[in-house]
Design an enzyme around this catalytic site. Structure first.
Site, mmCIF file in Angstrom:
data_model
loop_
_atom_site.group_PDB
_atom_site.id
_atom_site.type_symbol
_atom_site.label_atom_id
_atom_site.label_comp_id
_atom_site.label_asym_id
_atom_site.label_seq_id
_atom_site.Cartn_x
_atom_site.Cartn_y
_atom_site.Cartn_z
ATOM 1 N N SER A 132 2.443 -4.613 7.617
ATOM 2 C CA SER A 132 2.113 -3.444 7.261
ATOM 3 C C SER A 132 2.921 -2.386 8.233
ATOM 4 O O SER A 132 3.025 -2.942 9.533
ATOM 5 C CB SER A 132 0.658 -3.111 7.334
ATOM 6 N N TYR A 145 -8.380 -3.133 10.192
ATOM 7 C CA TYR A 145 -7.106 -3.404 9.322
ATOM 8 C C TYR A 145 -5.921 -3.549 10.193
ATOM 9 O O TYR A 145 -5.251 -4.753 10.131
ATOM 10 C CB TYR A 145 -7.034 -2.381 8.396
#
Length: 258
Positions: A132, A145
């Site tokens: 990501s 995250y």
């Protein structure tokens, strides 16, 4: 040349779009979905589109599911499944942090270790970690995250060096903010436990940021191109504006003070 590709988290979002795109491109795809309803839906949709797509159940945290997945002989493993939990690092419940690492990191690493053994024996293969922009950037209130994606960056980078002598390639794909629904549910997740009257740190209003997400088809098209390719960059980032921001943030960190 056609490749055999297993992709986790294929029940929705990037995983589903990429699985269908790779199948349309002529690759043999094993689309792994977390729960049975997703499996049935994928099978039905693939049949309606006249696509050859093998669909299996794979909850990445489940040892039985992982062992079943390892019965397949593949050329490429795509570690795509993931969850996002929001909340300030100072008070996010540790259960949520542990769940994030079990899904995003530990489950995938166990699966990868199993497939890498087979790839080393066959003398070729590739592991693609879907990271990501959060694997490089810091995003306040998405710390759990980001921590899992930072871990993935380290694992992938090290595996790349360790496996290169055995003919096994490793790469990352780092999506920016795309409108798959993943970011929206992740942002909302904190409200399962956050009490605004007792909370230490006020949660932000995510609505403006979520309204500015990109069309996910751009990222899916890139994934369909990059995953089976024999020649591409180690890290693939889209959109380009996100790549520029990531590079600038990394440069700025060397000048940052406490």
């Amino acid at each position: 040349m056609s490749k055999t590709i297993l992709i986790t988290g294929a029940g929705h979002g990037f995983g589903k779009g990429t699985a269908f795109g790779l199948a349309r491109a002529g690759h043999k795809v094993i689309a792994a979905a977390q729960i049975w309803p997703q499996v049935w839906d994928l099978r039905t949709e693939a049949k309606e589109q006249a696509l050859e797509l093998e669909v299996i159940k794979l909850d990445i945290r489940d040892e039985i599911d992982r062992q079943h997945a390892l019965t397949y002989d593949i050329d490429i493993l795509v570690n795509n499944a993931g969850i996002m939990e929001s909340g300030a690092m100072a008070e996010i419940p540790m259960e949520r942090v542990r769940e994030s690492f079990e899904t995003n990191v530990f489950g995938h690493l166990e699966l990868t270790q199993g497939f890498v053994r087979k790839m080393i024996k066959q003398g070729h293969g590739k592991v693609v970690w879907i990271s990501s922009m959060g694997g490089i950037l810091k995003v306040p209130f998405l710390g759990a995250y980001c921590a899992t994606k930072h871990a993935i960056e380290a694992i992938a980078w090290i595996m790349k060096e360790e496996l290169a002598p055995y003919g096994v390639k490793v790469a990352t794909i780092n999506p920016g903010a795309y409108r798959t629904g993943f970011n929206d549910t992740g942002a909302e997740s904190a409200y399962q436990w956050y009490d605004p009257e007792k909370g230490l740190i006020k949660l932000p209003d995510y609505r403006d940021a979520l309204s500015q997400q990109y069309d996910p088809q751009e990222m899916i098209d890139v994934m369909v191109e990059v995953i089976p390719s024999d020649d591409h960059l180690y890290r693939t980032v889209k959109p380009e504006t996100t790549a520029d921001i990531m590079k600038q943030v990394q440069a700025n960190e060397w000048k940052a003070k406490v």
